[in-house]
Design a protein around this motif. Structure first.
Motif, PDB file in Angstrom:
ATOM      1  N   GLU A 238       0.834  -1.210   0.000  1.00  0.00           N
ATOM      2  CA  GLU A 238       0.000   0.000   0.000  1.00  0.00           C
ATOM      3  C   GLU A 238       0.870   1.262   0.000  1.00  0.00           C
ATOM      4  O   GLU A 238       0.542   2.269  -0.614  1.00  0.00           O
ATOM      5  N   ARG A 313      -7.708   2.836   8.964  1.00  0.00           N
ATOM      6  CA  ARG A 313      -7.966   3.176   7.556  1.00  0.00           C
ATOM      7  C   ARG A 313      -9.435   3.547   7.363  1.00  0.00           C
ATOM      8  O   ARG A 313      -9.754   4.520   6.671  1.00  0.00           O
ATOM      9  N   SER A 317     -10.369   7.397   6.370  1.00  0.00           N
ATOM     10  CA  SER A 317     -10.945   7.610   5.034  1.00  0.00           C
ATOM     11  C   SER A 317     -12.273   8.347   5.108  1.00  0.00           C
ATOM     12  O   SER A 317     -12.643   9.086   4.205  1.00  0.00           O
ATOM     13  N   PHE A 445     -14.409  -1.275   2.225  1.00  0.00           N
ATOM     14  CA  PHE A 445     -13.116  -1.646   2.805  1.00  0.00           C
ATOM     15  C   PHE A 445     -13.042  -3.165   2.758  1.00  0.00           C
ATOM     16  O   PHE A 445     -13.709  -3.855   3.532  1.00  0.00           O
ATOM     17  N   SER A 449      -9.647  -8.832   0.336  1.00  0.00           N
ATOM     18  CA  SER A 449      -9.275  -8.667  -1.085  1.00  0.00           C
ATOM     19  C   SER A 449      -9.994  -9.650  -1.991  1.00  0.00           C
ATOM     20  O   SER A 449      -9.378 -10.303  -2.836  1.00  0.00           O
ATOM     21  N   TYR A 464     -11.047   0.541  -0.653  1.00  0.00           N
ATOM     22  CA  TYR A 464      -9.769   0.156  -0.039  1.00  0.00           C
ATOM     23  C   TYR A 464      -9.737  -1.361  -0.020  1.00  0.00           C
ATOM     24  O   TYR A 464     -10.663  -2.012   0.452  1.00  0.00           O
ATOM     25  N   SER A 465      -8.661  -1.934  -0.552  1.00  0.00           N
ATOM     26  CA  SER A 465      -8.530  -3.383  -0.570  1.00  0.00           C
ATOM     27  C   SER A 465      -7.141  -3.705  -0.039  1.00  0.00           C
ATOM     28  O   SER A 465      -6.147  -3.174  -0.549  1.00  0.00           O
ATOM     29  N   LEU A 470      -3.445   2.249  -3.486  1.00  0.00           N
ATOM     30  CA  LEU A 470      -4.523   3.010  -2.855  1.00  0.00           C
ATOM     31  C   LEU A 470      -5.307   3.853  -3.848  1.00  0.00           C
ATOM     32  O   LEU A 470      -4.755   4.398  -4.803  1.00  0.00           O
ATOM     33  N   ASP A 471      -6.592   3.912  -3.607  1.00  0.00           N
ATOM     34  CA  ASP A 471      -7.501   4.808  -4.307  1.00  0.00           C
ATOM     35  C   ASP A 471      -6.946   6.237  -4.139  1.00  0.00           C
ATOM     36  O   ASP A 471      -6.478   6.570  -3.042  1.00  0.00           O
ATOM     37  N   LEU A 474      -7.900   7.893  -0.966  1.00  0.00           N
ATOM     38  CA  LEU A 474      -7.279   7.444   0.276  1.00  0.00           C
ATOM     39  C   LEU A 474      -5.845   7.929   0.398  1.00  0.00           C
ATOM     40  O   LEU A 474      -5.289   7.981   1.491  1.00  0.00           O
ATOM     41  N   ARG A 475      -5.240   8.296  -0.746  1.00  0.00           N
ATOM     42  CA  ARG A 475      -3.855   8.772  -0.712  1.00  0.00           C
ATOM     43  C   ARG A 475      -3.805  10.230  -0.287  1.00  0.00           C
ATOM     44  O   ARG A 475      -2.795  10.702   0.204  1.00  0.00           O
TER      45      ARG A 475
END
Ligand code: NAI
Length: 476
Positions: A238, A313, A317, A445, A449, A464-465, A470-471, A474-475
């Motif tokens: 990540e 997370r 988020s 989330f 995965s 988010y996986s 990262l999307d 989310l970054r």
């Protein structure tokens, strides 16, 4: 007719004894337990545990050569061979609290065996126990024996929940440890003879008692270590833009590494991994091996970090607050195809989210409402004790939690979805319909995965996986 008594009608005792009964029609197998509700369930059409294929095996044998009873003394006294598969939780108090194995249930089983035995018996450790437990059990039995002789064998169980029946029918190996005396070797041969009804001889390994006891702890420690290793990589993925499933795939093609236990996730659970590693840590510390202890402790610390990281997370988020927000939790069992919730990462994640005042709507295909509420209200030390000794929980104590009957109800009006168990049915839900019924922005989330992150993003979800790049959201 040879008679077997299995003490402990749980996830190990039930399926193991049922498969012995199936494969050895000439042996009468009775499974006994101190829990009346467990035995009543085994004697009904609603077995107390869910395992694919278990119902069929039990149906074939029950009433013929497989019986379930609470009359422990009677069946112990009649048996030639006794398997003990009782709880061995982590000690919650006293010397070694938080690490050492609590052998209360094992010892009380041994005392019942000593009290009721009028003829010689082979007593088999199926429970996972600390190294040299057989010695302690031997002492209890011989000092209370009234002239009866006992041979103790270690025969640890390697089944995995979710595939227990398959694992029992086709084991990678069966491990039998016994005393290196003529009587010990004879007992080993007797047990080997039972497994030989269906397990090829070259898969039956015999060792001394201590190697067998330690091998079981080592086996679980190695498996858990692999999960923590790939989870450590998932955090790095990540951070760097690598993709953990691609890293796993590359690793799995190295024949020296192999392909199993390389799926990154929100963390391992189940009744065994943590308790058995803690047990190993305690044994190492007791033997003055501080470095060995701290090496294995890291496996658990990484697992706790992974669960904690997931909760952080979710909160970060969603604008750093989930207070009063509805969050759907899909999956509560510690893995798919089981109803077992012992040490499931879902407990820690849900408690973490509740700590930030989220409102949870939880759906699991196999776990009952009562079980989920009990798990979320229970002290962490209580979970591995027999069910009838655990506190009863009133549903009203859990105002922040609702348990619902399907994923669509769970996700309706939710701000976010946390996938915590890899149940197959979650892969094929109608995510467009789910998205349309959620608050926006809508978050997923994926702690296992298992979902197609690309497709979900096309629908409009912020995803988010674990271990995936990262999307952009989310970054930021
Ligand atoms: P469980 O909690 O499902 O079953 C244990 C049963 O023993 C309970 O029903 C309890 O009421 C009964 N019991 C406790 N004391 C008793 C006594 N004195 N007399 C009669 N019954 C008694 O536990 P589970 O999962 O079957 O585990 C049993 C042992 O097997 C543990 O040592 C565990 O570490 C080990 N093990 C578990 C595996 C798993 O996947 N669950 C796999 C391999 C080993």
């Amino acid at each position: 007719m040879v008679k077997i008594c299995g003490i402990g009608a749980g996830y190990v005792g039930g399926p193991t004894m049922a498969v012995i009964a199936l494969k050895c029609p000439s042996i009468e197998v009775t499974v006994v337990d101190i829990s009346q509700s467990r035995i009543s369930a085994w004697n009904s059409d609603h077995l107390p545990i869910y395992e694919p294929g278990l119902q069929e095996v039990v149906q074939k044998c029950k009433g013929k050569n497989l019986f379930f009873s609470t009359d422990v003394g009677k069946h112990v006294s009649e048996a030639d061979i006794i398997f003990v598969a009782v709880n061995t939780p982590t000690k919650s108090r006293g010397l070694g609290a938080g690490k050492a194995a609590d052998l209360t249930y094992w010892e009380s089983a041994a005392r019942v065996i000593a009290e009721w035995s009028k003829s010689n018996k082979i007593v088999i450790e199926k429970s996972t126990v600390p190294v040299r437990t057989a010695e302690a059990i031997e002492r209890i039995l011989t000092h209370n024996s009234n002239g009866v002789s006992f041979q103790i064998l270690s025969n640890p169980e390697f089944l995995s929940e979710g595939t227990a029946i398959e694992d029992l029918l086709n084991p990678d190996r069966v491990l039998i440890g016994g005393r290196q005396t003529p009587e010990g070797q004879m007992a080993i041969q007797t047990l080997k003879g039972i497994y030989a009804h269906w397990v090829p001889e070259d898969k039956i390994i015999t060792t001394n008692l201590w190697s067998s006891e330690l091998s079981k702890l080592a086996d679980n420690a190695f498996l858990a270590q692999r999960i923590s290793s790939i989870n450590a990589m998932s955090a790095l993925c990540e951070a760097t833009g690598a993709e953990v499933s691609e890293v796993s795939h590359a690793l799995s093609k190295n024949s020296k590494i192999g392909s199993r236990f390389l799926n990154a996730s929100v963390g391992f659970g189940g009744s065994c991994f943590q308790k058995d590693i803690l047990n190993l840590v305690y044994i190492a510390e007791s033997n003055g091996l501080a470095e060995v202890a701290s090496y294995w402790k890291q496996v658990i610390q990484m697992n706790d970090y992974q669960k904690d990281r997931f909760v952080k997370r979710v909160v970060s988020s969603m604008f750093n607050t989930i207070s009063g927000k509805k969050i759907a939790v899909l999956g509560f069992a510690f893995k798919k195809d089981t109803s077992d919730t012992r040490k499931t990462p879902a407990i820690d994640v849900c408690k973490g989210l509740m700590g930030d005042d989220a409102c949870l709507s939880i759906y699991d295909p196999k776990v009952s409402e009562d079980q989920i509420l009990r798990d979320l209200a229970m002290d962490s030390v209580e979970w591995d004790h027999p069910v009838h000794l655990q506190r009863k929980i009133s549903p009203n104590t859990m105002k922040q939690v609702r348990i619902v009957k399907d994923a669509y109800e769970a996700t309706k009006d939710a701000h976010g979805i946390c996938v915590l168990t890899e149940w197959d049915e979650f892969k094929t839900l109608d995510y467009q319909r789910i998205f349309d019924n959620m608050q926006k922005p809508a978050f997923v989330f994926d702690g296992r995965s298992i979902l197609n992150a690309g497709k979900l993003r096309e629908i409009g979800f912020i995803v988010y996986s674990i271990g995936k790049p990262l999307d952009p959201w989310l970054r930021a």
